[in-house]
Design a protein around this motif. Structure first.
Motif, PDB file in Angstrom:
ATOM      1  N   SER A   1       0.819  -1.220   0.000  1.00 44.47           N
ATOM      2  CA  SER A   1       0.000   0.000   0.000  1.00 44.47           C
ATOM      3  C   SER A   1       0.849   1.265   0.000  1.00 44.47           C
ATOM      4  N   GLY A   2       2.158   1.096   0.128  1.00 47.08           N
ATOM      5  CA  GLY A   2       3.042   2.264   0.133  1.00 47.08           C
ATOM      6  C   GLY A   2       3.081   2.993   1.452  1.00 47.08           C
ATOM      7  N   SER A   3       2.591   2.368   2.521  1.00 48.70           N
ATOM      8  CA  SER A   3       2.617   3.028   3.835  1.00 48.70           C
ATOM      9  C   SER A   3       3.819   2.546   4.641  1.00 48.70           C
ATOM     10  N   GLU A   4       3.989   3.142   5.816  1.00 45.93           N
ATOM     11  CA  GLU A   4       5.135   2.825   6.663  1.00 45.93           C
ATOM     12  C   GLU A   4       4.860   1.561   7.478  1.00 45.93           C
ATOM     13  N   ALA A   5       5.850   0.697   7.595  1.00 49.27           N
ATOM     14  CA  ALA A   5       5.716  -0.497   8.436  1.00 49.27           C
ATOM     15  C   ALA A   5       6.276  -0.223   9.823  1.00 49.27           C
ATOM     16  N   ASP A   6       5.716  -0.922  10.813  1.00 50.34           N
ATOM     17  CA  ASP A   6       6.250  -0.844  12.174  1.00 50.34           C
ATOM     18  C   ASP A   6       7.613  -1.526  12.166  1.00 50.34           C
ATOM     19  N   ILE A   7       8.636  -0.822  12.661  1.00 52.55           N
ATOM     20  CA  ILE A   7       9.968  -1.431  12.612  1.00 52.55           C
ATOM     21  C   ILE A   7      10.513  -1.747  13.996  1.00 52.55           C
ATOM     22  N   ALA A   8       9.721  -1.503  15.041  1.00 57.36           N
ATOM     23  CA  ALA A   8      10.270  -1.679  16.393  1.00 57.36           C
ATOM     24  C   ALA A   8       9.674  -2.850  17.150  1.00 57.36           C
ATOM     25  N   GLY A   9       8.621  -3.438  16.632  1.00 57.17           N
ATOM     26  CA  GLY A   9       7.839  -4.377  17.438  1.00 57.17           C
ATOM     27  C   GLY A   9       8.503  -5.692  17.782  1.00 57.17           C
ATOM     28  N   LEU A  10       9.591  -6.028  17.120  1.00 56.54           N
ATOM     29  CA  LEU A  10      10.146  -7.370  17.307  1.00 56.54           C
ATOM     30  C   LEU A  10      11.341  -7.432  18.251  1.00 56.54           C
ATOM     31  N   LYS A  11      11.737  -6.299  18.797  1.00 54.49           N
ATOM     32  CA  LYS A  11      12.936  -6.294  19.634  1.00 54.49           C
ATOM     33  C   LYS A  11      12.887  -7.330  20.772  1.00 54.49           C
ATOM     34  N   PRO A  12      11.746  -7.481  21.463  1.00 54.44           N
ATOM     35  CA  PRO A  12      11.739  -8.462  22.566  1.00 54.44           C
ATOM     36  C   PRO A  12      12.043  -9.887  22.118  1.00 54.44           C
ATOM     37  N   PHE A  13      11.873 -10.181  20.843  1.00 57.18           N
ATOM     38  CA  PHE A  13      12.108 -11.547  20.370  1.00 57.18           C
ATOM     39  C   PHE A  13      13.539 -11.768  19.893  1.00 57.18           C
ATOM     40  N   THR A  14      14.330 -10.711  19.861  1.00 58.89           N
ATOM     41  CA  THR A  14      15.673 -10.822  19.272  1.00 58.89           C
ATOM     42  C   THR A  14      16.684 -11.348  20.274  1.00 58.89           C
ATOM     43  N   GLU A  15      17.626 -12.098  19.757  1.00 61.70           N
ATOM     44  CA  GLU A  15      18.732 -12.596  20.572  1.00 61.70           C
ATOM     45  C   GLU A  15      19.551 -11.404  21.044  1.00 61.70           C
ATOM     46  N   GLY A  16      19.877 -11.384  22.328  1.00 61.83           N
ATOM     47  CA  GLY A  16      20.643 -10.259  22.859  1.00 61.83           C
ATOM     48  C   GLY A  16      19.857  -8.962  22.866  1.00 61.83           C
ATOM     49  N   GLN A  17      18.561  -9.052  22.592  1.00 60.54           N
ATOM     50  CA  GLN A  17      17.678  -7.870  22.536  1.00 60.54           C
ATOM     51  C   GLN A  17      18.210  -6.827  21.548  1.00 60.54           C
ATOM     52  N   ALA A  18      18.778  -7.315  20.456  1.00 59.28           N
ATOM     53  CA  ALA A  18      19.352  -6.410  19.450  1.00 59.28           C
ATOM     54  C   ALA A  18      19.202  -7.034  18.068  1.00 59.28           C
ATOM     55  N   SER A  19      19.158  -6.192  17.047  1.00 58.58           N
ATOM     56  CA  SER A  19      18.982  -6.707  15.688  1.00 58.58           C
ATOM     57  C   SER A  19      20.032  -6.112  14.754  1.00 58.58           C
ATOM     58  N   THR A  20      20.149  -6.731  13.606  1.00 60.34           N
ATOM     59  CA  THR A  20      21.129  -6.298  12.605  1.00 60.34           C
ATOM     60  C   THR A  20      20.559  -6.546  11.206  1.00 60.34           C
ATOM     61  N   LEU A  21      21.116  -5.857  10.235  1.00 57.88           N
ATOM     62  CA  LEU A  21      20.773  -6.135   8.839  1.00 57.88           C
ATOM     63  C   LEU A  21      21.723  -7.167   8.244  1.00 57.88           C
ATOM     64  N   GLY A  22      22.660  -7.635   9.064  1.00 56.02           N
ATOM     65  CA  GLY A  22      23.558  -8.701   8.645  1.00 56.02           C
ATOM     66  C   GLY A  22      24.294  -8.359   7.365  1.00 56.02           C
ATOM     67  N   ALA A  23      24.458  -9.361   6.513  1.00 57.49           N
ATOM     68  CA  ALA A  23      25.219  -9.166   5.275  1.00 57.49           C
ATOM     69  C   ALA A  23      24.422  -8.385   4.233  1.00 57.49           C
ATOM     70  N   TYR A  24      23.117  -8.226   4.440  1.00 55.64           N
ATOM     71  CA  TYR A  24      22.330  -7.481   3.448  1.00 55.64           C
ATOM     72  C   TYR A  24      22.906  -6.073   3.243  1.00 55.64           C
ATOM     73  N   ARG A  25      23.419  -5.518   4.328  1.00 53.96           N
ATOM     74  CA  ARG A  25      24.072  -4.205   4.205  1.00 53.96           C
ATOM     75  C   ARG A  25      25.479  -4.351   4.770  1.00 53.96           C
ATOM     76  N   LYS A  26      26.430  -4.576   3.913  1.00 59.84           N
ATOM     77  CA  LYS A  26      27.788  -4.886   4.362  1.00 59.84           C
ATOM     78  C   LYS A  26      28.559  -3.605   4.637  1.00 59.84           C
ATOM     79  N   THR A  27      28.364  -3.081   5.850  1.00 62.27           N
ATOM     80  CA  THR A  27      29.022  -1.811   6.191  1.00 62.27           C
ATOM     81  C   THR A  27      30.520  -1.987   6.380  1.00 62.27           C
ATOM     82  N   TRP A  28      30.963  -3.249   6.546  1.00 63.21           N
ATOM     83  CA  TRP A  28      32.394  -3.457   6.770  1.00 63.21           C
ATOM     84  C   TRP A  28      33.185  -3.446   5.472  1.00 63.21           C
ATOM     85  N   ARG A  29      32.492  -3.377   4.349  1.00 64.66           N
ATOM     86  CA  ARG A  29      33.220  -3.361   3.083  1.00 64.66           C
ATOM     87  C   ARG A  29      33.622  -1.957   2.698  1.00 64.66           C
TER      88      ARG A  29
END
Lengths: 326, 181
Positions: free
Chosen positions: A298-326
């Protein structure tokens, strides 16, 4: 719209996934043929048949992960798993081993086959081989690729692509890890158990919680410090260079913000990791991504914060999808 | 605090210390009798749950609500439950969390791994047995209000309402109780 592929470790979780909006649910048999071979988890043959009937009645698909590597002289266990998944009416087995893929293609030529992330098919040539040799229709891409690299792959292959969007991460090239084997003698790729719970020990003390695997102390968490899984790759070690997470931080992948890019990259399906997790995780994470996909359409904004309680270490990453180390 | 009706592992309330203190002199036997009957009823109605426990069906689990002045020793096969002031040493595994989180786990309202990550759940002893227990319970889709109220015959309806009111304050209404209404 991209398909939503959701995990289920139990029949109840399968039902929760479907009710929350899964297009397909992936699950495994309760033995060493799948990479989540944990106690109390997975499906008997009868439970799988009932799960498939439930899913098909609701318009959802069932994929069966047979994604460990057959032991020498015991290939019949894995071949029987393929036969039973097909005869139960599964929409596709998800396979990692090249020999098992060959068996499935020969024995069940009309059966749709998916290539597991454990196969580590990370380039167009490898994927094309699975498609041409065995008729594989979809490949689950390893979690080592950036979004532009995924786009490059989808341009060069006719095979559908499925990518992980949430859940646990693995620091090794998929299916090529020996850390658990080194510490416990059991392997995620052969026995289906990374850091088997039979070898995990927790010790509670005034200093916090100490986690051990196979006798190796791998972390100590302060009283209120978020924790991760007791895996060696997420251990915190003291070295001459200092103490810290040498291999990988205890964080979960969350690609909610990348859905648009993944769609533009030509991805067919989005996969949620976590067959070892409970119904509450399955229900909440599946619903989150169902809403995020609707928002994307629909082109609207998605909730991006709701899953933090389910994350390991209570933290999330974009992993290799966004390779900031390169 | 998160919406308690949501299936998320947000922080749940704990029993106020003064209330826990007031419970300290209460006799444990009545609670033990009721909970034993609930356990036996669950065993009768959920045979698949006990199959999922596999080799761990005979394990002795010590369960300590960290905000209550007593704890539970639970065995699945044969189904036995005792309420104790202090957990004995001879246990296969110990599980501790707030009463609200333990209730939410029993009903599959929270994810056990998430509670471990947030440090709201602590485990010691045989981790494999604990994992089997967690997975078996999560699959069973227990409705504690229904199990408890069935023990009280004609008084079942008010008992159910009282339990649901208390549970609702702690972890929110269950899907089953919402459907029941």
């Amino acid at each position: 719209m991209m398909e939503l592929i959701c995990p289920a470790g139990t029949p109840a979780a399968l039902k929760s996934a479907i009710e929350a909006g899964a297009d397909a649910v992936y699950c495994g048999f309760n033995d060493e043929t799948n990479a989540r071979n944990f106690p109390g988890l997975n499906f008997s043959r009868d439970e799988l048949r009932k799960g498939i009937a439930l899913a098909h009645g609701r318009g959802a698909k069932i994929l069966v992960a047979i994604n460990t590597f057959p032991r020498a002289a015991a290939a019949d266990i894995w071949q029987r798993a393929v036969d039973d998944a097909v005869s139960a009416g599964a929409d596709a087995p998800i396979l990692a081993d090249i020999g098992l893929m060959d068996y499935a293609a020969r024995r069940h030529p009309n059966q749709r086959l998916h290539v597991s992330v454990q196969a580590a098919a990370a380039n167009p040539d490898a994927i094309a081989f699975y498609a041409e040799a065995f008729g594989a229709r979809r490949v689950v891409l390893p979690r080592v690729l950036s979004v532009p690299e995924i786009a490059e792959i989808t341009r060069e292959t006719t095979c559908e692509t499925e990518v992980f969007v949430f859940g646990g991460l693995c620091v090794m090239a998929e299916g090529r890890c020996s850390l658990s084997s080194y510490a416990t003698g059991k392997s995620p790729n052969m026995q289906g158990v990374c850091s088997p719970p039979s070898h995990v020990a927790y010790e509670q003390s005034a200093e916090g919680t100490t986690s051990r695997l196979g006798g190796f102390t791998i972390n100590r968490f302060g009283a209120n410090e978020p924790a991760g899984y007791p895996t060696l790759c997420k251990g915190r070690f003291s070295t001459a260079e200092g103490a810290g997470y040498i291999f990988e931080d205890p964080v979960s992948l969350d690609a909610t913000t990348l859905l648009k890019g993944l769609r533009e990259a030509g991805v067919t399906a989005l996969k949620i990791e976590g067959r070892q997790r409970g119904r509450a995780y399955v229900e909440s994470v599946v619903r989150h991504f169902r809403h995020a996909l609707a928002a994307l359409e629909s082109g609207s904004e998605a909730d991006i914060a709701g899953l933090k309680p389910f994350t390991e270490g209570q933290a999330s990453t974009l992993g290799a999808y966004r390779k900031t180390w390169r | 605090m998160n919406d308690p009706s949501a299936a998320s592992p947000g922080p749940l309330p704990t029993i106020p210390p003064l209330l826990a203190l007031a419970m300290r002199p209460l006799p444990l036997l009545p609670l033990q009798l009721v909970l034993t009957a609930v356990l036996q009823r669950i065993r009768r109605h959920n045979p698949a749950m006990f199959e999922r426990l596999g080799n761990h069906a005979r394990a002795r689990f010590g369960i300590r609500p960290i905000d209550l002045p007593f704890a539970f020793v639970v065995e699945a096969r044969p189904p036995r439950l005792s309420v104790v002031r202090d957990l004995p040493r001879s246990l296969d595994a110990r599980i501790s969390a707030s009463l609200a989180n333990l209730l939410a786990l029993l009903e599959g309202r929270v994810d056990g791994d998430a509670l471990m990550f947030s440090r709201d759940l602590a485990v010691e002893g045989n981790v494999e047995a604990v994992l089997a227990l967690r997975n078996a319970i999560d699959d069973a889709q227990l409705d504690l209000a229904a199990e408890l109220s069935s023990l009280f015959g004609p008084l079942g309806a008010p008992v159910r309402r009282a339990f649901e009111a208390a549970r609702g304050r702690m972890i929110g209404p269950s899907q089953q109780s919402e459907q029941w209404r």
